[in-house]
Write a protein that holds these residues in place. Structure first.
Motif, PDB file in Angstrom:
ATOM      1  N   SER A   1      -3.537 105.461 146.137  1.00 22.40           N
ATOM      2  CA  SER A   1      -3.767 105.150 144.721  1.00 22.40           C
ATOM      3  C   SER A   1      -2.665 105.755 143.867  1.00 22.40           C
ATOM      4  O   SER A   1      -2.118 106.815 144.174  1.00 22.40           O
TER       5      SER A   1
ATOM      6  N   ILE B   1     -10.595 105.810 141.358  1.00 21.63           N
ATOM      7  CA  ILE B   1     -11.181 105.193 142.542  1.00 21.63           C
ATOM      8  C   ILE B   1     -12.694 105.172 142.337  1.00 21.63           C
ATOM      9  O   ILE B   1     -13.271 106.101 141.763  1.00 21.63           O
TER      10      ILE B   1
ATOM     11  N   ASN C   1     -10.002 100.933 144.925  1.00 23.09           N
ATOM     12  CA  ASN C   1      -8.905 101.568 144.201  1.00 23.09           C
ATOM     13  C   ASN C   1      -7.903 100.524 143.734  1.00 23.09           C
ATOM     14  O   ASN C   1      -7.797  99.433 144.277  1.00 23.09           O
TER      15      ASN C   1
END
Length: 412
Positions: free
Chosen positions: A321, A327, A344
């Motif tokens: 990410s 997330i 994500n």
């Protein structure tokens, strides 16, 4: 009329084999297939006994691997073996053609040294047809059809028998390859397991001494030395993670993983693991958003192993990410299963790389966003743990977001 009758038998044999081939795809072993042939082909071909013998890898010895008969007293049993060279079976291998003997008593009078003929005569067999089993890599064995009546087999039967022999050859070759692959895989697992186990203690000692040095147990450290020791510590930690992951894979694949199943809340475990990953998330300025559906039923799981699967799921999302993103950790109750997922806003996984996901050391072309090291075992271990609980894993990936998840069966 005779020719027409034989054509009908061949057509009938093809239909019967089509039915058996469908069952082969469900995981039948060679012996299962031979049993099916024995039970169903009597409609088109005569026999009181069938047998199958295989040639060893050196093409020196032939050994009986399967046989069935309409009578109890047999003298050629499973495991009976003989040298191939110098026998009539060697001539069948060399020619690739079947052999018909319609009077075994007469044959034995001309070949009194044939031990197998002597034994089969004691069973009451009087005629036989022997078909070579040949794969792409050469001869693999023989298929024997035998009758208590003389003059049972004719050249017209050969086409039917050779059709059966060809199919059995393929099945046996596939089975042999599968057995060899399993043996090699087991050998590989043992080797990797021993190597990883032997590395564990030295790495622990190195990490312990590093920790003591960094805490100043052996004197003050210069800033430059501290920086170098930090790099060594990171490498040692990475190696320890690699060793532990390899040992986990080895335990799971060897079937030695024991599950301590309890009726537990998976949302609780997920929440704990999210908390443990917070520090890593803060370092990358990533927010972990929990989205747990209310009244999720408890499921029978191993707390430690499912916790490990969730940890791998969350850490995988954090690695890939971007800084400043979020997330989403979700738990849903859908039909008869619990869905645990992490979403994500990361890089889309290329189509060409997707078959590598959930595979041992399955690294894709997508790289961690913060330079983190990736071993390529986290998702593979998660998959094995989830499957040991009767669940499944999956993912979705597009230009906007990625979602990795697993499903566990549950009862309302």
């Amino acid at each position: 009329m005779l020719i027409e009758d034989e054509k009908n038998k061949i057509l009938k044999a093809d239909k019967l084999f089509s039915l058996i081939l469908k069952e082969i795809n469900t995981g039948l072993t060679p012996n299962d297939v031979l049993d099916k042939i024995y039970e169903t082909f009597r409609e088109v071909i005569p026999y009181d006994r069938m047998g199958c013998a295989l040639i060893d890898d050196k093409n020196e010895v032939v050994t009986s691997k399967w046989n069935r008969a309409d009578y109890q007293k047999k003298f050629i049993l499973h495991g009976y073996s003989a040298f191939l060279n110098g026998t009539s079976l060697k001539n069948i291998v060399d020619s690739g053609n079947p052999r018909i003997i319609n009077d075994l008593e007469e044959y034995f009078s001309k070949h009194p040294d044939s031990k197998s003929t002597q034994l089969i005569l004691k069973e009451g067999i009087r005629s036989s047809l022997t078909c070579p089993l040949v794969s792409m890599n050469g001869p693999v064995g023989f298929l024997f059809f035998s009758s208590k009546e003389k003059e049972t087999y004719k050249n017209e039967h050969v086409e039917i028998y050779m059709t059966i022999a060809d199919e059995v050859s393929v099945i046996i070759e596939k089975s042999r390859l599968l057995e060899k692959n399993m043996e090699l895989n087991e050998l590989k697992n043992r080797f990797i397991g021993m190597a990883a186990h032997d590395l564990r203690n030295p790495l622990f000692i190195i990490s312990s001494y590093l920790s003591m040095i960094r805490r100043g147990k052996f004197g003050n450290l210069s800033p430059k030395l501290e920086e170098k020791l930090e790099l060594i510590h990171e490498t040692a930690t990475h190696m320890q993670d690699l060793v532990e992951n390899i040992l986990d894979v080895n335990i799971i694949e060897s079937g030695e993983m024991k599950l301590n199943l309890e009726l537990l809340s998976i949302a609780e475990i997920f929440n704990e693991k999210c908390g443990e990953q917070e520090l890593f998330a803060i370092e990358k300025s990533i927010e972990i958003v929990r989205d747990f559906e209310e009244k999720i039923p408890n499921v029978m799981i191993d707390r430690s192993r499912i916790g490990q699967a969730i940890e791998n799921l969350v850490s995988n999302a954090l690695k890939y990410s971007y800084s400043g993103s979020k997330i989403f950790c979700c738990v849903r109750h859908e039909d008869n299963y619990i869905k645990v997922s992490v979403q994500n806003k990361g890089q889309e996984i290329p189509e060409a790389d997707r078959n590598k996901l959930f595979q041992n050391f399955g690294k894709t072309s997508v790289r961690p966003t913060g330079g983190e090291k990736s071993i390529g075992l986290g998702l593979a271990i998660m998959k094995k743990i989830v499957e040991s609980h009767g669940g499944t894993v999956g993912f979705k990936s597009n230009k906007i977001e990625n979602e990795f998840y697993f499903l566990l069966p549950c009862k309302d």
